[in-house]
Design an enzyme around this catalytic site. Structure first.
Site, PDB file in Angstrom:
ATOM      1  N   GLU A  99       0.865  -1.247  -0.010  1.00 49.11           N
ATOM      2  CA  GLU A  99       0.081   0.069   0.011  1.00 49.11           C
ATOM      3  C   GLU A  99       0.963   1.139  -0.118  1.00 49.11           C
ATOM      4  O   GLU A  99       0.355   2.131  -0.763  1.00 49.11           O
ATOM      5  CB  GLU A  99      -1.017  -0.080   1.256  1.00 49.11           C
ATOM      6  CG  GLU A  99      -1.971  -0.977   1.230  1.00 49.11           C
ATOM      7  CD  GLU A  99      -2.996  -0.489  -0.009  1.00 49.11           C
ATOM      8  OE1 GLU A  99      -3.150   0.436  -0.523  1.00 49.11           O
ATOM      9  OE2 GLU A  99      -3.885  -1.868  -0.443  1.00 49.11           O
ATOM     10  N   GLU A 142       1.708   1.550  -3.650  1.00 45.30           N
ATOM     11  CA  GLU A 142       0.852   2.056  -4.537  1.00 45.30           C
ATOM     12  C   GLU A 142       0.259   3.359  -4.158  1.00 45.30           C
ATOM     13  O   GLU A 142       0.049   4.132  -5.314  1.00 45.30           O
ATOM     14  CB  GLU A 142      -0.389   1.035  -4.382  1.00 45.30           C
ATOM     15  CG  GLU A 142       0.055  -0.316  -4.859  1.00 45.30           C
ATOM     16  CD  GLU A 142      -1.012  -1.261  -4.590  1.00 45.30           C
ATOM     17  OE1 GLU A 142      -0.694  -2.518  -5.159  1.00 45.30           O
ATOM     18  OE2 GLU A 142      -2.227  -1.081  -4.114  1.00 45.30           O
TER      19      GLU A 142
END
Length: 166
Positions: A77, A80
């Protein structure tokens, strides 16, 4: 987030125990988040990103995908959503908090979020969600004032004390 929205969120947290209501799923969902500091002492900064939907300031977080554990999801995460390459620090999650994920097309979800401390290895100029989010480093006190979830504020305070002591 307006004062009304904050009050509604707080009331929703209390309501979930007995009556989840029509818009809130009863079962708690798990998410994973990352907390990344840079600098030292009182000049220490925390990375925050904007959420896609409301533009509020948050830490990188999301769903744990099949085949991942919480630490793996936190690293993914972070890449991204923020374009940072990081390494999870030993010791497991540094804290956890609960919030209500509001979704337009589906029921709102009550989420428990495990927060992992990451060591910053690299910061990239381009990343998968760079067109959808902003990222910014903030002094810790400023970051605490910008995030909406009280539980996340507490995790930031505790993590900062841990980082300062190291």
């Amino acid at each position: 987030m307006t004062a009304f929205d904050r009050l509604k969120t707080l009331l929703d947290l209390f309501r979930h125990t007995g009556d989840a209501g029509p818009k809130l799923k009863k079962k708690t969902k798990r998410q994973s988040a990352a907390m990344i500091f840079r600098g030292a002492g009182e000049s220490c900064e925390l990375l925050l990103i904007t959420s896609r939907d409301t533009g509020r300031w948050i830490v990188p977080k999301g769903w744990i995908e099949e085949g991942e554990d919480g630490a793996d999801a936190a690293v993914r995460e972070t890449w991204e959503e923020a374009g940072l390459i990081g390494e999870v620090q030993p010791g497991g999650p540094i804290g956890c908090y609960r919030y209500i994920k509001q979704r337009e097309r589906r029921r709102d979800a009550l989420c428990d979020v495990d927060v992992y401390l990451l060591k910053l290895l690299e910061e990239r100029k381009q990343w998968p969600e760079s067109d959808d989010r902003r990222r910014k480093w903030f002094p810790v006190a400023t970051a605490i004032g910008l995030v909406a979830e009280d539980g996340l504020k507490d995790v930031i305070r505790n993590a900062f004390q841990s980082v300062k002591a190291a």
